[in-house]
Motif scaffolding. Structure first.
Motif, PDB file in Angstrom:
ATOM      1  N   CYS A   1      35.139  25.881  -1.485  1.00  0.00           N
ATOM      2  CA  CYS A   1      34.617  24.511  -1.467  1.00  0.00           C
ATOM      3  C   CYS A   1      33.725  24.187  -2.660  1.00  0.00           C
ATOM      4  CB  CYS A   1      33.813  24.275  -0.202  1.00  0.00           C
ATOM      5  SG  CYS A   1      34.838  24.044   1.228  1.00  0.00           S
ATOM      6  N   TYR A   2      33.049  25.194  -3.159  1.00  0.00           N
ATOM      7  CA  TYR A   2      32.120  24.961  -4.262  1.00  0.00           C
ATOM      8  C   TYR A   2      32.431  25.892  -5.422  1.00  0.00           C
ATOM      9  CZ  TYR A   2      29.563  22.971  -0.359  1.00  0.00           C
ATOM     10  OH  TYR A   2      29.213  22.263   0.748  1.00  0.00           O
ATOM     11  N   PRO A   3      33.585  25.726  -6.039  1.00  0.00           N
ATOM     12  CA  PRO A   3      33.934  26.645  -7.124  1.00  0.00           C
ATOM     13  C   PRO A   3      32.899  26.589  -8.238  1.00  0.00           C
ATOM     14  CG  PRO A   3      35.467  24.784  -7.032  1.00  0.00           C
ATOM     15  CD  PRO A   3      34.576  24.681  -5.839  1.00  0.00           C
ATOM     16  N   GLY A   4      32.534  27.738  -8.731  1.00  0.00           N
ATOM     17  CA  GLY A   4      31.617  27.788  -9.859  1.00  0.00           C
ATOM     18  C   GLY A   4      30.168  27.521  -9.517  1.00  0.00           C
ATOM     19  N   THR A   5      29.863  27.348  -8.223  1.00  0.00           N
ATOM     20  CA  THR A   5      28.479  27.079  -7.838  1.00  0.00           C
ATOM     21  C   THR A   5      27.926  28.292  -7.098  1.00  0.00           C
ATOM     22  OG1 THR A   5      29.200  24.819  -7.435  1.00  0.00           O
ATOM     23  CG2 THR A   5      26.995  25.400  -6.691  1.00  0.00           C
ATOM     24  N   ASP A   6      26.677  28.584  -7.342  1.00  0.00           N
ATOM     25  CA  ASP A   6      26.055  29.699  -6.644  1.00  0.00           C
ATOM     26  C   ASP A   6      25.544  29.223  -5.284  1.00  0.00           C
ATOM     27  OD1 ASP A   6      24.706  31.841  -5.725  1.00  0.00           O
ATOM     28  OD2 ASP A   6      23.163  31.842  -7.271  1.00  0.00           O
ATOM     29  N   THR A   7      26.295  29.474  -4.246  1.00  0.00           N
ATOM     30  CA  THR A   7      25.932  28.962  -2.925  1.00  0.00           C
ATOM     31  C   THR A   7      25.379  30.058  -2.016  1.00  0.00           C
ATOM     32  OG1 THR A   7      28.190  29.326  -2.171  1.00  0.00           O
ATOM     33  CG2 THR A   7      27.645  27.116  -2.945  1.00  0.00           C
ATOM     34  N   GLU A   8      25.224  31.258  -2.564  1.00  0.00           N
ATOM     35  CA  GLU A   8      24.813  32.395  -1.740  1.00  0.00           C
ATOM     36  C   GLU A   8      23.583  32.099  -0.886  1.00  0.00           C
ATOM     37  OE1 GLU A   8      25.956  35.868  -2.115  1.00  0.00           O
ATOM     38  OE2 GLU A   8      27.671  35.210  -3.312  1.00  0.00           O
ATOM     39  N   LYS A   9      22.589  31.473  -1.508  1.00  0.00           N
ATOM     40  CA  LYS A   9      21.330  31.272  -0.803  1.00  0.00           C
ATOM     41  C   LYS A   9      21.443  30.255   0.333  1.00  0.00           C
ATOM     42  CE  LYS A   9      18.130  32.626  -4.459  1.00  0.00           C
ATOM     43  NZ  LYS A   9      17.690  33.884  -3.854  1.00  0.00           N
ATOM     44  N   LEU A  10      22.320  29.282   0.172  1.00  0.00           N
ATOM     45  CA  LEU A  10      22.447  28.263   1.202  1.00  0.00           C
ATOM     46  C   LEU A  10      23.432  28.635   2.296  1.00  0.00           C
ATOM     47  CD1 LEU A  10      22.447  24.767  -0.455  1.00  0.00           C
ATOM     48  CD2 LEU A  10      20.823  25.707   1.178  1.00  0.00           C
ATOM     49  N   GLU A  11      24.294  29.579   1.969  1.00  0.00           N
ATOM     50  CA  GLU A  11      25.387  29.915   2.861  1.00  0.00           C
ATOM     51  C   GLU A  11      24.931  30.241   4.286  1.00  0.00           C
ATOM     52  OE1 GLU A  11      28.343  32.371   0.795  1.00  0.00           O
ATOM     53  OE2 GLU A  11      28.235  33.579   2.610  1.00  0.00           O
ATOM     54  N   LYS A  12      23.883  31.054   4.373  1.00  0.00           N
ATOM     55  CA  LYS A  12      23.437  31.463   5.708  1.00  0.00           C
ATOM     56  C   LYS A  12      22.878  30.293   6.502  1.00  0.00           C
ATOM     57  CE  LYS A  12      19.159  33.315   3.707  1.00  0.00           C
ATOM     58  NZ  LYS A  12      19.549  32.844   2.356  1.00  0.00           N
ATOM     59  N   HIS A  13      22.281  29.326   5.796  1.00  0.00           N
ATOM     60  CA  HIS A  13      21.733  28.165   6.494  1.00  0.00           C
ATOM     61  C   HIS A  13      22.853  27.292   7.037  1.00  0.00           C
ATOM     62  CE1 HIS A  13      17.980  29.445   4.891  1.00  0.00           C
ATOM     63  NE2 HIS A  13      18.260  29.113   3.643  1.00  0.00           N
TER      64      HIS A  13
ATOM     65  N   LYS B   1       6.641  27.553   6.942  1.00  0.00           N
ATOM     66  CA  LYS B   1       7.294  28.648   6.230  1.00  0.00           C
ATOM     67  C   LYS B   1       8.815  28.411   6.151  1.00  0.00           C
ATOM     68  CE  LYS B   1       7.621  33.651   6.431  1.00  0.00           C
ATOM     69  NZ  LYS B   1       7.680  34.735   7.421  1.00  0.00           N
ATOM     70  N   GLU B   2       9.400  27.970   7.246  1.00  0.00           N
ATOM     71  CA  GLU B   2      10.841  27.688   7.258  1.00  0.00           C
ATOM     72  C   GLU B   2      11.167  26.543   6.297  1.00  0.00           C
ATOM     73  OE1 GLU B   2      12.356  28.976  11.725  1.00  0.00           O
ATOM     74  OE2 GLU B   2      11.245  27.104  11.537  1.00  0.00           O
ATOM     75  N   LEU B   3      10.336  25.518   6.333  1.00  0.00           N
ATOM     76  CA  LEU B   3      10.586  24.370   5.468  1.00  0.00           C
ATOM     77  C   LEU B   3      10.511  24.772   3.988  1.00  0.00           C
ATOM     78  CD1 LEU B   3      11.237  21.383   5.883  1.00  0.00           C
ATOM     79  CD2 LEU B   3       8.832  20.882   5.545  1.00  0.00           C
ATOM     80  N   LYS B   4       9.536  25.608   3.655  1.00  0.00           N
ATOM     81  CA  LYS B   4       9.399  26.061   2.266  1.00  0.00           C
ATOM     82  C   LYS B   4      10.622  26.856   1.827  1.00  0.00           C
ATOM     83  CE  LYS B   4       4.433  26.039   1.511  1.00  0.00           C
ATOM     84  NZ  LYS B   4       3.180  26.785   1.501  1.00  0.00           N
ATOM     85  N   ARG B   5      11.100  27.683   2.729  1.00  0.00           N
ATOM     86  CA  ARG B   5      12.268  28.499   2.431  1.00  0.00           C
ATOM     87  C   ARG B   5      13.501  27.608   2.140  1.00  0.00           C
ATOM     88  NH1 ARG B   5      14.332  33.500   3.798  1.00  0.00           N
ATOM     89  NH2 ARG B   5      16.302  33.640   2.663  1.00  0.00           N
ATOM     90  N   ILE B   6      13.684  26.587   2.979  1.00  0.00           N
ATOM     91  CA  ILE B   6      14.833  25.701   2.815  1.00  0.00           C
ATOM     92  C   ILE B   6      14.726  24.926   1.493  1.00  0.00           C
ATOM     93  CG2 ILE B   6      16.005  23.638   3.745  1.00  0.00           C
ATOM     94  CD1 ILE B   6      16.615  26.148   5.325  1.00  0.00           C
ATOM     95  N   VAL B   7      13.534  24.418   1.211  1.00  0.00           N
ATOM     96  CA  VAL B   7      13.333  23.681  -0.042  1.00  0.00           C
ATOM     97  C   VAL B   7      13.689  24.571  -1.228  1.00  0.00           C
ATOM     98  CG1 VAL B   7      11.579  22.683  -1.561  1.00  0.00           C
ATOM     99  CG2 VAL B   7      11.619  22.067   0.857  1.00  0.00           C
ATOM    100  N   LYS B   8      13.221  25.797  -1.187  1.00  0.00           N
ATOM    101  CA  LYS B   8      13.488  26.736  -2.273  1.00  0.00           C
ATOM    102  C   LYS B   8      14.993  26.956  -2.431  1.00  0.00           C
ATOM    103  CE  LYS B   8      12.002  31.409  -3.570  1.00  0.00           C
ATOM    104  NZ  LYS B   8      12.806  32.427  -2.870  1.00  0.00           N
ATOM    105  N   ASP B   9      15.683  27.191  -1.319  1.00  0.00           N
ATOM    106  CA  ASP B   9      17.109  27.475  -1.385  1.00  0.00           C
ATOM    107  C   ASP B   9      17.930  26.229  -1.747  1.00  0.00           C
ATOM    108  OD1 ASP B   9      16.466  30.037  -0.794  1.00  0.00           O
ATOM    109  OD2 ASP B   9      17.181  30.010   1.266  1.00  0.00           O
ATOM    110  N   LEU B  10      17.480  25.071  -1.294  1.00  0.00           N
ATOM    111  CA  LEU B  10      18.163  23.811  -1.627  1.00  0.00           C
ATOM    112  C   LEU B  10      18.120  23.540  -3.120  1.00  0.00           C
ATOM    113  CD1 LEU B  10      17.164  20.893   0.769  1.00  0.00           C
ATOM    114  CD2 LEU B  10      19.461  21.746   0.294  1.00  0.00           C
ATOM    115  N   PHE B  11      16.941  23.704  -3.685  1.00  0.00           N
ATOM    116  CA  PHE B  11      16.811  23.388  -5.103  1.00  0.00           C
ATOM    117  C   PHE B  11      17.431  24.459  -5.982  1.00  0.00           C
ATOM    118  CE2 PHE B  11      14.019  20.220  -3.430  1.00  0.00           C
ATOM    119  CZ  PHE B  11      14.302  19.143  -4.249  1.00  0.00           C
ATOM    120  N   HIS B  12      17.554  25.638  -5.425  1.00  0.00           N
ATOM    121  CA  HIS B  12      18.283  26.681  -6.133  1.00  0.00           C
ATOM    122  C   HIS B  12      19.737  26.255  -6.327  1.00  0.00           C
ATOM    123  CE1 HIS B  12      20.673  30.363  -6.506  1.00  0.00           C
ATOM    124  NE2 HIS B  12      19.660  30.803  -7.196  1.00  0.00           N
ATOM    125  N   LEU B  13      20.343  25.698  -5.269  1.00  0.00           N
ATOM    126  CA  LEU B  13      21.745  25.262  -5.353  1.00  0.00           C
ATOM    127  C   LEU B  13      21.898  24.122  -6.352  1.00  0.00           C
ATOM    128  CD1 LEU B  13      24.704  25.369  -4.156  1.00  0.00           C
ATOM    129  CD2 LEU B  13      23.990  23.439  -2.768  1.00  0.00           C
TER     130      LEU B  13
END
Ligand SMILES: [Ca+2]
Ligand SMILES: [Ca+2]
Ligand SMILES: [Ca+2]
Length: 214
Positions: A78-90, A142-154
């Protein structure tokens, strides 16, 4: 665009990404009658349509459920060429509603249906699951911070550093935690989004952008 308009657009014109990548070959069925009735009742499809979708699902997932590994492959597709590892689990967590490590057909169909046809409240209930990492029914800072971090990583935005992640997470948290008890309930989350509070809307739309195909 306003959040509610976005939700309406999602409902009317868009379809979740994963719906388009299911193939179509014959397969054997081990969906129970009870499952078919449940899905039909919850998705406004008739039982025959459910059965057809299930055959498609089985052609991609012969054991009737999506493992973490196959989900990883679907994300890659679905996301060729994109690093989705961090969001995948969410994202996986949103689908795996009984938290057993697999997405079965019933879980899959309910999420797809809500994303494409659900009301704004129903959509937000599912998005809440993305934020509630430990699945305890509320979002901690803590959960919200984690999501923000992973969202902006993507999204890989420039000029977004750790400090601005924290500002965004803290601002969204105080917007949503209406009664200031240090946790965000599902009701508080939905209300903040429905009222289109600034930071809550910003975060929620980021997630919608990930789920919804162009
Ligand atoms: Ca499951
Ligand atoms: Ca939680
Ligand atoms: Ca609260």
């Amino acid at each position: 665009m306003a959040l509610l308009e976005r939700f309406n657009r999602v409902s009317l014109k868009k379809r979740p990404r994963f719906s388009s990548i299911m193939g179509c070959v014959n397969g054997k069925s081990f969906l129970t009658d009870e499952d078919i009735v449940f899905i039909a009742r919850n998705t406004a499809m008739d039982q025959e349509q459910v059965e057809i979708r299930y055959q498609n699902f089985l052609s991609k997932h012969p054991d009737g459920r999506i493992s973490r590994k196959s989900f990883h492959d679907m994300m890659k597709e679905c996301y060729p060429g994109t690093d989705t590892e961090k969001l995948e689990k969410h994202i996986f967590r949103m689908y795996d509603t009984n938290d057993d490590g697999h997405i079965d057909f019933r879980e899959f169909m309910i999420v797809l249906y809500v994303l494409s046809n659900g009301s704004p409240e129903e959509n937000l209930k599912q998005i809440f699951r993305v934020f509630d990492i430990n699945n305890d029914g509320s979002i901690s800072l803590k959960e919200l911070k984690r999501i923000v971090k992973d969202l902006f990583h993507l999204i890989n935005e420039e000029n977004v550093d750790q400090a601005s992640h924290d500002v965004l997470a803290n601002s969204a948290f105080s917007e949503m935690d209406e009664n200031k008890d240090g946790e965000i309930t599902q009701e508080e989350f939905i209300e903040a989004c429905m009222l289109q509070k600034k930071f809550s809307t910003m975060l929620t739309l980021r997630i919608i952008d990930i789920f919804v195909a162009e």
